[in-house]
Scaffold this active site. Structure first.
Site, PDB file in Angstrom:
ATOM      1  N   ASP A 241       0.261  -0.876   5.575  1.00  0.00           N
ATOM      2  CA  ASP A 241      -1.017  -1.305   4.769  1.00  0.00           C
ATOM      3  C   ASP A 241      -1.965  -0.966   5.654  1.00  0.00           C
ATOM      4  OD1 ASP A 241      -1.311  -3.321   2.365  1.00  0.00           O
ATOM      5  OD2 ASP A 241      -2.509  -4.315   4.301  1.00  0.00           O
ATOM      6  N   TYR A 242      -2.523  -0.875   4.751  1.00  0.00           N
ATOM      7  CA  TYR A 242      -4.312  -0.003   5.953  1.00  0.00           C
ATOM      8  C   TYR A 242      -5.286  -1.423   5.790  1.00  0.00           C
ATOM      9  CZ  TYR A 242      -2.578   4.679   3.655  1.00  0.00           C
ATOM     10  OH  TYR A 242      -1.765   5.516   3.403  1.00  0.00           O
TER      11      TYR A 242
ATOM     12  N   ASP B 278       0.654  -1.429   0.301  1.00  0.00           N
ATOM     13  CA  ASP B 278       0.209   0.026   0.045  1.00  0.00           C
ATOM     14  C   ASP B 278       0.921   1.490  -0.508  1.00  0.00           C
ATOM     15  OD1 ASP B 278      -2.451  -1.444  -0.545  1.00  0.00           O
ATOM     16  OD2 ASP B 278      -2.354  -1.495   1.976  1.00  0.00           O
TER      17      ASP B 278
END
Length: 213
Positions: free
Chosen positions: A111-112, A98
């Site tokens: 990372d979301y 991401d």
């Protein structure tokens, strides 16, 4: 800011949720302005950012059971987690991170995650975040993302690359938990255990060429 608000409003309307646009805008502003605890900085304050970094890592033979054992030994302590499916990869390992960024001369991958863990921010404490990391095997994802970043830095910086100095770690940003005790962040720093894991994963890929991005 106005452009972002217009874009969010348009997306909400196209999805049939135009009545929630103002709530989404407020939430997104909070996500962007909340400092990540490991950094003491919010996302817009990060000077060097690369979104959706694509990576490819060639491997001759990579057994999921071996990766599983390494991640279980080195990450998340003794937290139980479901085993990976038994399979062996031949060819190319690829993915998209991401966000990759630099902060204080160290490089990180972020990372979301939008996992729902409860209605209140208190539901997103460290134990709950770690349980989610284990349940969904984000530990494996983090290890592979960091391996890709590690290989990229090694290729770009050459002999000047010192992992202990240049590699920050992996951050998992659970955006529904930004008002919780951890501000939604679960960090996997590039400590001794992580660096040992990366070295063993590197060997597992049997000396494949450096990552290309």
């Amino acid at each position: 800011k106005a452009a972002l608000q217009d874009a969010l409003r348009g997306r909400c309307e196209r999805a049939g949720h135009g009545d929630r646009a103002s709530v989404v805008q407020t939430w997104m502003e909070a996500v962007l302005t909340t400092p990540l605890p490991s950094l003491g900085a919010s996302l817009p304050q990060l000077p060097t950012r690369l979104t959706e970094m694509e990576f490819w890592m060639p491997c001759e033979s990579l057994a999921a059971t071996a990766v599983d054992a390494l991640c279980t030994r080195h990450l998340l302590g003794a937290r139980p987690r479901p085993p990976l499916a038994q399979r062996t990869l031949h060819g190319m390992l690829m993915g998209f991170a991401d966000l990759v960024f630099e902060h204080d001369r160290r490089y990180w991958v972020l990372d979301y995650k939008s996992n729902w863990l409860g209605d209140a921010g208190t539901a997103y404490d460290r134990d709950a975040l770690e349980a989610a990391m284990a349940k969904h095997r984000y530990d494996v994802q983090a290890a592979l993302y960091l391996l890709a970043l590690h290989r990229l830095l090694r290729a770009r910086l050459g002999k000047n690359y010192v992992p202990e100095q240049h590699l920050g770690g992996a951050l998992y940003f659970f955006v529904r938990g930004i008002d919780g005790p951890c501000k939604g962040e679960y960090a996997l720093p590039a400590d001794d255990a992580m660096l040992e894991l990366l070295a063993e994963l590197d060997r597992l890929l049997d000396g494949a060429a450096a990552v290309s991005c």
